[in-house]
Design a protein around this motif. Structure first.
Motif: not given
Length: 331
Positions: A314-330
């Protein structure tokens, strides 16, 4: 998403295996044979449902270990403050913690120095429960099916708002995963809690979200919000008329929310074996399982290394999504 299940007989076999592991380390048994000799601290990195589950575990696991488990809240940092405290603790079995989807699988991808490494810092004890999620919309939208909602959202790119209880948490990422699969562009409006998100949806400030079925069910049943699809396989007994995403024609894998237990890495083998055996027995206890269900969760028998592998997947799934969409805490 389905998880491996074991029967009570298999759980008891694990207990026997744990006993064998203890016998294989006579030196450690001599040093740790009386463990636990004092109360054990169970760190909860979140309040709410996580804290409630922690206190249920404390009661049931404490009886199996013959010691009190004291629940200690260490809040903040999307669960990383509590998890870092577990990782830093002496690996003697007297400090363990609650590991969740956010703290184990998404927050480490958003926080530069969370204070732990999900692969190396913990002994994974067991996945205690999962929480199925549901896509809900405001009744004001006037849609009754997932197909109709997707068509509406696609026809108005960037005009719909979706809510979550914070940037980068499991709810935010679940909606982003859904949006990506459905080809939807919408605006994220983060709130502090799920209750605030629900209130905003009922007020029309946001039009949709993905949330825990257990917490959304009363509002769905009251007609305050509308359920269009559930995650996972099959239908949920609480909402038998609501199809899952695949039934609705959307091939999107949205991991269920995980609620488990971890301990520091590097504990003595005898202590690890005793903890694993006690957790497995608790998981297989019908009375404990029923208590989990009453709390709105689905009891799980995923144990030890299997829990570790599931968390890392699941960490890999979310990590890839975060990177692909450029999600940051801001974001």
């Amino acid at each position: 998403m389905s998880h491996p299940r074991i029967h009570r007989r298999a759980a008891l076999a694990r207990i026997a295996a744990g006993s064998a592991a203890i016998a294989a380390f006579p030196g450690h048994l001599l040093a740790q044979g009386t463990w636990p000799e004092r109360p054990i601290t169970l760190i909860s990195p979140f309040g709410g449902a996580v804290d409630v589950l922690a206190r249920l575990i404390a009661s049931h696991l404490g009886r199996r270990l013959g010691q009190n488990l004291i629940v200690e809240l260490k809040l903040g940092g999307s669960g990383t403050i509590g998890m870092a405290a577990v990782a830093r603790a002496q690996p003697d079995g007297y400090t363990i913690g609650m590991g969740t989807t956010t703290s184990l699988t998404s927050a480490p991808h958003l926080i530069r120095n969370p204070g732990y490494d999900v692969e190396k810092s913990f002994t994974y004890l067991g996945l205690i429960q999962t929480s199925r999620q549901v896509l809900t919309v405001s009744p004001r939208l006037g849609v009754d099916t997932l197909k109709d909602f997707i068509a509406l959202a696609q026809a108005k790119p960037g005009t719909l708002n979706f809510g979550s209880s914070g940037v980068g948490n499991s709810i935010h990422l679940a909606v982003e995963q859904f949006n990506s699969a459905a080809g939807i562009k919408a605006v994220h409006v983060p709130y502090k809690t799920g209750n605030e998100t629900d209130a905003a949806m009922m007020a029309g400030d946001v039009q949709y979200t993905v949330a825990s079925l257990a917490t959304s069910l009363p509002l769905i049943q009251a007609g305050r919000i509308k359920a269009l699809a559930v995650t996972g396989e099959g239908r949920d007994a609480a909402l038998p008329h609501v199809p899952n995403l695949m039934e609705s024609g959307l091939a999107a894998r949205i991991p269920e929310q995980l609620f488990g237990m971890v301990a520091p890495a590097g504990m003595p083998p005898a202590v690890t074996a005793k903890l694993l055996a006690a957790v497995a027995d608790m998981q297989a206890d019908p009375a404990f399982q029923e208590s989990v269900r009453r709390g709105g969760g689905q009891p799980s028998l995923v144990h030890g290394e299997a829990f570790r592998k599931l968390s890392l997947a699941d960490s890999q799934t979310w990590g890839e999504l975060i990177k692909r969409l450029g999600i940051t805490l801001n974001s």
